[in-house]
Design a protein around this motif. Structure first.
Motif: not given
Lengths: 119, 119
Positions: A16-26, A51-61
Motif C-alpha cells: 500500500s505504500h508507493p515507495a515499497r511498490r517502487a522498490m518491488l518493481a526495481r 520499508h524493507l523490514k515491512v516487506m521482509e515481514k510480508a516475505r515479499l523480499i
DNA sequence: GGGTAAATTAACCATATGGTTAAATACGAC
DNA sequence: GTCGTATTTAACCATATGGTTAATTTACCC
C-alpha cells in the motif's frame, strides 16, 4: 466471526505504500542493495531500511549478505497469495452476475409481489 | 523518483484489514446494509462505518439509500486495478527468471573481484 | 590498528489508523 | 409531532506508520 489472516494483512499493507511498490518493481529487474533501492526514492536510508523490514515481514523480499552490502531479492509467493485472494473475490462477483439474470426473470414472473426490502 | 499512485495506495490499504476483506467477501454475495455487514464482525457500528469509508475512498464499494438503510455494493474496478499491478510485477519477475542464466554468469564474475559493487 | 563505506539501530516526532462511547441525524410508522 | 430503528458524527484514546538526525555496527582496505 472474521477469518483472520495475518499473511494477507501484511502483504496488502506492504503493497500500500508507493515507495515499497517502487522498490518491488526495481527488484523485479534483479537483486539490489539498499543504497541502490534508496537512490531514486527521495528519503533517508533509515526510512528505506524500515520499508524493507515491512516487506521482509510480508516475505515479499529476502535478504542476503555480500560484504557490507545486504542485497534484497524479491520473492514470488506473497504476490501469488494476494493475486489468488483477489481473483477469488472476482470469481464470486462474476458468478453473482451470472445469477442476476435468473433472479430478474423470477422477479418478472412475480409481477404481483410487493416486498420492498433491500436490493 | 517514485511514480506516486494514490489509487493503488488506497486500494491495497483498504485490502490490508481483515474486517474489510470480510466485508468485501460478504458483498460478493450481493448488497448488504451496514448492520448486516457488522453482524459477524466483533466491533461497534461506528467502527464499521469507518471501514466502509476507507473502502468507499478506494472505490471498492458504493452506497445507495433505501429509507434509513444505506446498502453497500461492491465495485469491481479497483480489484482489477490491483490485480493488474500484481500481474505486471509477476510478469517482470518471470522474464527475469528467463534471464537467470546470464545473471548467474555475471554473479560468478563478480564473486572473484574484490571491489565487487553489485549492479 | 585506523579509515571509509554500507546499512542498521536508537531516539524522537507528527500524523494516521482503528477502536471506543455518547450524541446526533435520517427516515418510516404511528 | 413522537417513537423506534439504522447509521453517522463527535470526541476521545492507544498504537502503528512513516519520516527525521545522530550514533552504532559491519566489513573491506591500507
Amino acid at each position: 466471526m472474521v477469518k483472520y489472516d495475518d499473511e494477507l494483512d501484511a502483504i496488502f499493507m506492504a503493497l500500500s505504500h508507493p515507495a515499497r511498490r517502487a522498490m518491488l518493481a526495481r527488484l523485479g529487474e534483479g537483486e539490489a542493495t539498499v543504497g541502490e533501492l534508496a537512490q531514486p526514492l527521495d528519503m533517508s536510508l533509515p526510512a528505506v531500511t524500515k520499508h524493507l523490514k515491512v516487506m521482509e515481514k510480508a516475505r515479499l523480499i529476502s535478504r542476503s549478505r555480500n560484504a557490507q552490502w545486504r542485497p534484497c531479492r524479491r520473492e514470488e509467493a506473497p504476490l501469488i497469495t494476494a493475486s489468488i485472494w483477489i481473483e477469488e473475490q472476482r470469481k464470486v462477483w462474476e458468478s453473482r452476475l451470472d445469477r442476476l439474470e435468473d433472479y430478474l426473470h423470477v422477479m418478472e414472473q412475480e409481477e404481483g409481489s410487493n416486498d420492498g426490502q433491500a436490493r
